[in-house]
Design a protein around this motif. Structure first.
Motif, PDB file in Angstrom:
ATOM      1  N   TYR A 141       0.859  -1.189   0.000  1.00 22.66           N
ATOM      2  CA  TYR A 141       0.000   0.000   0.000  1.00 22.66           C
ATOM      3  C   TYR A 141       0.890   1.231   0.000  1.00 22.66           C
ATOM      4  CZ  TYR A 141      -3.935  -2.971   1.246  1.00 22.66           C
ATOM      5  OH  TYR A 141      -4.904  -3.938   1.238  1.00 22.66           O
ATOM      6  N   TYR A 142       0.518   2.197  -0.803  1.00 26.62           N
ATOM      7  CA  TYR A 142       1.201   3.485  -0.849  1.00 26.62           C
ATOM      8  C   TYR A 142       0.158   4.533  -0.507  1.00 26.62           C
ATOM      9  CZ  TYR A 142       4.263   7.206  -2.591  1.00 26.62           C
ATOM     10  OH  TYR A 142       5.048   8.321  -2.700  1.00 26.62           O
ATOM     11  N   VAL A 143       0.394   5.290   0.557  1.00 27.89           N
ATOM     12  CA  VAL A 143      -0.585   6.268   1.034  1.00 27.89           C
ATOM     13  C   VAL A 143      -0.003   7.665   0.839  1.00 27.89           C
ATOM     14  CG1 VAL A 143      -1.937   7.041   3.007  1.00 27.89           C
ATOM     15  CG2 VAL A 143      -1.458   4.597   2.718  1.00 27.89           C
ATOM     16  N   LEU A 144      -0.788   8.519   0.165  1.00 24.90           N
ATOM     17  CA  LEU A 144      -0.348   9.879  -0.083  1.00 24.90           C
ATOM     18  C   LEU A 144      -1.487  10.861   0.141  1.00 24.90           C
ATOM     19  CD1 LEU A 144      -0.550  10.735  -3.743  1.00 24.90           C
ATOM     20  CD2 LEU A 144      -0.381   8.332  -3.191  1.00 24.90           C
ATOM     21  N   SER A 145      -1.123  12.101   0.382  1.00 19.19           N
ATOM     22  CA  SER A 145      -2.107  13.147   0.632  1.00 19.19           C
ATOM     23  C   SER A 145      -2.950  13.387  -0.617  1.00 19.19           C
ATOM     24  CB  SER A 145      -1.395  14.444   1.027  1.00 19.19           C
ATOM     25  OG  SER A 145      -2.298  15.542   0.979  1.00 19.19           O
TER      26      SER A 145
END
Length: 158
Positions: A141-145
């Motif tokens: 998982y890659y979480v970004l604003s």
């Protein structure tokens, strides 16, 4: 004899098709219900008139997000908390797009295949969560604003 076998085969195929459709509809009922409820909340909170996308995010809390047009024909994003229905409304033109979020995730990870992207909220920050399959076959998982595209966290080798 051949005619009986053909008729029985056709009837069996029809039963299998009807059963498959029934199972599919039953399995998707919660998703359709969540989308309908999120649209109703977003309609009241932000004047949403048309839904273009729907996202279901399960993080520390569950959020349902609908994107679409409001009464002024502006594209908006309405993020609705499952518990309590608190709604965050953002103008879509000021946000990172799904395509941009996926491109950032691909660039920054060893993603072999992007599975999906979802909008949610974590620690009061609107986010994109991009799920992907790594080269080793494991999940990441890659979480970004959602607003800036800034990296928030990554989770690998699940």
């Amino acid at each position: 004899m051949k005619k009986k076998v053909l008729i029985v085969s056709i009837i069996l195929m029809i039963v299998v098709i009807v059963f498959s459709i029934s199972v599919y509809r039953t399995a998707n009922a919660p998703l359709r219900r969540a989308e309908k409820e999120a649209f109703a909340v977003a309609k009241d909170a932000a004047g949403l008139t048309e839904v273009t996308d729907f996202y279901w995010y399960n993080g520390t809390q569950t959020y349902f997000t609908v994107t679409g047009l409001n009464e002024e024909n502006e594209e908006i994003v309405a993020i609705v908390a499952q518990d309590g229905g608190a709604t965050t409304v953002l103008n879509k033109k000021d946000l990172v797009t799904e395509k941009q979020a996926i491109q950032l995730a691909k660039k920054e990870t060893n993603a072999k295949e992007v599975l999906e992207a979802r909008i949610g909220i974590e620690k009061d920050i609107a986010i994109w969560e991009v799920a992907y399959k790594q080269e080793n076959g494991r999940l990441g998982y890659y979480v970004l604003s959602l607003e800036t595209g800034e990296w928030i966290k990554g989770i690998e080798n699940i």
